[in-house]
Design a protein around this motif. Structure first.
Motif, PDB file in Angstrom:
ATOM      1  N   THR A  26      -0.570   2.414   9.179  1.00 26.37           N
ATOM      2  CA  THR A  26      -1.788   1.870   9.766  1.00 26.37           C
ATOM      3  C   THR A  26      -2.851   1.793   8.676  1.00 26.37           C
ATOM      4  N   LYS A  27      -3.967   1.144   8.982  1.00 24.62           N
ATOM      5  CA  LYS A  27      -5.054   1.064   8.009  1.00 24.62           C
ATOM      6  C   LYS A  27      -5.571   2.456   7.666  1.00 24.62           C
ATOM      7  N   TYR A  67       0.834  -1.200   0.000  1.00 22.16           N
ATOM      8  CA  TYR A  67       0.000   0.000   0.000  1.00 22.16           C
ATOM      9  C   TYR A  67       0.866   1.246   0.000  1.00 22.16           C
ATOM     10  N   ARG A 112      -3.480   4.367   4.905  1.00 22.06           N
ATOM     11  CA  ARG A 112      -3.424   3.827   3.548  1.00 22.06           C
ATOM     12  C   ARG A 112      -4.079   4.780   2.540  1.00 22.06           C
TER      13      ARG A 112
END
Length: 335
Positions: free
Chosen positions: A286-287, A278, A290
């Motif tokens: 972290t998510k 990503y 992204r």
């Protein structure tokens, strides 16, 4: 004779009653006259009060109008001055980002506009962020006053400026929060959480950043692992402040940062993805950070590599970040 006497008494009584009635009538007339005078006086007073109120209202209106006019004139003058200052300075920040000619004088005065030296010393507590947008969601960690930071660039964010550190994080460019300082060559200014002793004779831990024999705590052999909280300055040199509150030298010939072998330390111009990854908007992967996925064989242009603890990220020319792990990307030499 008795009748004549009674008649006289009756006449006197009648005269007395008539006189009393006349007096009462005069008194009533006087009261009415006094009331009329009082009424006129009250009416005159009311008229004067109304005139005074109107005069006060007119004066207040004139004062408000004058104040508004003065404020507008001052604002216009300040705006013209700021615009001229912006044009005179070129309206730009160094190493990325720009400031328009409308930037306020406050931004010009209170924010750094160039990287004067590579080392900053914090004078107030501040936060590191994973992007130039200083939101709570982007906070990484708190930085105490007296901490040494390695600066690589300065970027603009609206009317403010941000420093980009060697680890890819951002801190404020406000002058009140940091000063540029000199650090002697051979002493580290790059923070990492894990270090190890490389000096064959080892190093000593001290109870303070001024290294005196009386402050020696214990000896650490070559290969000893150091858990580092931050880098601090002592005169023109630096020390590693450990998580146990003690200090060791930050001399690069005696201690080194621990880095995982799977990461490469050179900065290639391009890298190719070997396994799906990503792109991230900051160095804290972290998510929430992204941006979008990158499939195998996608090629990226690299601006720099930055350290994040014991890991390394590639900073791309589009401002995003990707992993520098050899498991996921490879440079042109390995293509």
């Amino acid at each position: 004779s008795k009748a004549a006497s009674d008649a006289k008494v009756s006449s006197d009584a009648s005269d007395a009653a008539s006189k009393a009635a006349s007096d009462a009538s005069k008194a009533a007339e006087g009261a009415v006259s006094d009331a009329a005078v009082a009424s006129k006086a009250a009416s005159d007073a009311a008229s004067k009060a109304a005139a005074a109120s109107k005069a006060a209202s007119d004066a207040a209106s004139r004062a408000a109008s004058n104040a508004a006019s003065q404020a507008a004139s001052t604002a216009a003058s300040a705006a013209a001055s700021n615009a001229a200052a912006g044009q005179a300075s070129g309206g730009s920040f160094v190493n990325g980002g720009s400031a328009s000619a409308d930037d306020s004088q406050k931004a010009n005065d209170n924010y750094y506009r160039s990287v004067e030296k590579r080392t900053l010393l914090t004078t107030k507590g501040l936060y590191r962020y994973n992007g130039k947008s200083f939101k709570n969601a982007n906070k990484l960690s708190y930085v105490k006053p007296g901490t040494v930071l390695h600066v690589v660039a300065l970027t603009g964010s609206g009317k403010t400026s941000r420093f980009i550190l060697a680890d890819g994080s951002y801190v404020t460019g406000l002058k009140d929060y940091s000063n540029f300082v000199d650090v002697k060559d051979g002493y580290s200014i790059d923070h990492a959480t894990t270090w190890y002793v490389t000096n064959p004779k080892g190093v000593y831990e001290y109870s303070g950043k001024k290294f005196k024999s009386s402050k020696k705590v214990r000896h650490l052999k070559k290969g000893s692992v150091l858990k580092v909280k931050r880098i601090v300055r002592n005169g023109s040199i630096t020390r590693l402040e450990l998580t146990n509150g003690r200090y060791v030298t930050a001399k690069s010939s005696m201690v080194k940062k621990y880095m995982k072998k799977v990461y490469k330390y050179s900065t290639p111009k391009t890298v190719k993805v070997t396994k799906g990854i990503y792109e991230h908007k900051g160095t804290s992967f972290t998510k929430g950070s992204r941006v979008k996925p990158a499939k195998k064989n996608k090629t990226f242009k690299v601006k720099a590599y930055v350290r994040v603890g014991s890991k390394v990220r590639y900073q791309l020319t589009n401002g995003h970040y990707i992993t520098a792990s050899a498991k996921f990307v490879k440079g042109p030499k390995n293509n």
